[in-house]
Design a protein around this motif. Sequence first.
Motif, PDB file in Angstrom:
ATOM      1  N   TRP A  60       0.815  -1.212   0.000  1.00  0.00           N
ATOM      2  CA  TRP A  60       0.000   0.000   0.000  1.00  0.00           C
ATOM      3  C   TRP A  60       0.846   1.258   0.000  1.00  0.00           C
ATOM      4  O   TRP A  60       0.641   2.163  -0.794  1.00  0.00           O
ATOM      5  CB  TRP A  60      -0.927   0.021   1.222  1.00  0.00           C
ATOM      6  N   GLN A  77      -1.153   3.242  -2.803  1.00  0.00           N
ATOM      7  CA  GLN A  77      -1.278   4.638  -2.388  1.00  0.00           C
ATOM      8  C   GLN A  77      -0.703   5.566  -3.448  1.00  0.00           C
ATOM      9  O   GLN A  77      -1.301   6.598  -3.779  1.00  0.00           O
ATOM     10  CB  GLN A  77      -0.547   4.851  -1.054  1.00  0.00           C
ATOM     11  N   GLY A 104      -4.685   5.722   4.049  1.00  0.00           N
ATOM     12  CA  GLY A 104      -5.342   4.423   4.102  1.00  0.00           C
ATOM     13  C   GLY A 104      -5.653   3.981   5.515  1.00  0.00           C
ATOM     14  O   GLY A 104      -5.065   4.485   6.477  1.00  0.00           O
ATOM     15  N   ALA A 123      -9.913   4.574   2.486  1.00  0.00           N
ATOM     16  CA  ALA A 123      -8.949   5.669   2.520  1.00  0.00           C
ATOM     17  C   ALA A 123      -9.702   6.998   2.498  1.00  0.00           C
ATOM     18  O   ALA A 123     -10.879   7.049   2.129  1.00  0.00           O
ATOM     19  CB  ALA A 123      -8.001   5.574   1.326  1.00  0.00           C
TER      20      ALA A 123
END
Length: 249
Positions: free
Chosen positions: A18, A29, A48, A63
Amino acid sequence: MKNYTITVQYDGTRYKGWQVQKSTDQTIQGKLQNVLQTLAGHPVEVIGSGRTDAGVHARGQVANFHLDEHFSMDEIFQWLNRYLPEDIAVIAIEEVDERFHARYHAVEKTYQYRIHTGIVPNVFERRELYDYKQPLDIEKMKKAAELLCGTHDYTSFCGNRKFKKSAVRTVYRIDVEKKGDEIRLTYSGDGFLQNMIRILTGTLIEVGNGSRELEEMTEILEAKDRARAGYTAPPQGLTLLHVTYEKDW
C-alpha cells in the motif's frame, strides 16, 4: 476543502504494498495519489486505513483525502476509475466530516487467508490462494485459533524485529472453515502488526500438518520471540475484506 472517503479494491500481485516508497512507483497509495494529482493539479495525500504488504489484496480497503470543493463526488469517482490501472478500482465514495481519518478512526479490520489443499490447482483464482497442496487437520487448527485470540502482546507474530511500539493487539476472532479443497481463515481484530496474519497463518498450518502441538500456542505468545512462531505464509493468499468504523462517522 472537502474530506472524502473511498472504498478501494485491488489485486496486489504486482504491487509493492500500500504505502508510497521512494524506490518504486508500484504502490497502491502512489497510484491513487498520482491520479488525484492529475485531477486537482497539486499533490493530494491519500490516507489508508492501514498498510497491506506487497502481494496482498483488498476488497474493502478504506482511505480518505481532501480535495477542493468545486469537484463533485461523481466527477472524482469517474476520474479515479477512468485513470487507475485495471487492477485497482474505487467502488464507493462518500463525503465525510473534515475530522475523519481512515486510520485513526478504524475500530475493526477483517482479513481472510485462503489455503488451497487439493492436488489440482485452482487455475482461475490462483492469485488469491496459497497453493499448499497438502491436507490439514481443520479441527486442530480451530482449537489453536481459539488460543490465539484475545488481547495479547503479539511480538512473536510480528515480522518487524525492530518494532519499538506496543505490540498489544486484540484479535476478536479467527474463523476456520473448509470449503471443498480450500481452507479459509478469517481474522477480525482492532489492528494487526506487520506480517502478523501471515505468521499466525503459518503457525496454524504447522498445527494442521502435525508439526506443532496445541499447547505451544500459549507458550509462543508468552515468549514474545518471533523465532518461536511458525513461518510467514506467502502474501497472495491474504485479502483485506473490510474495515469497520465508529458509528459517529
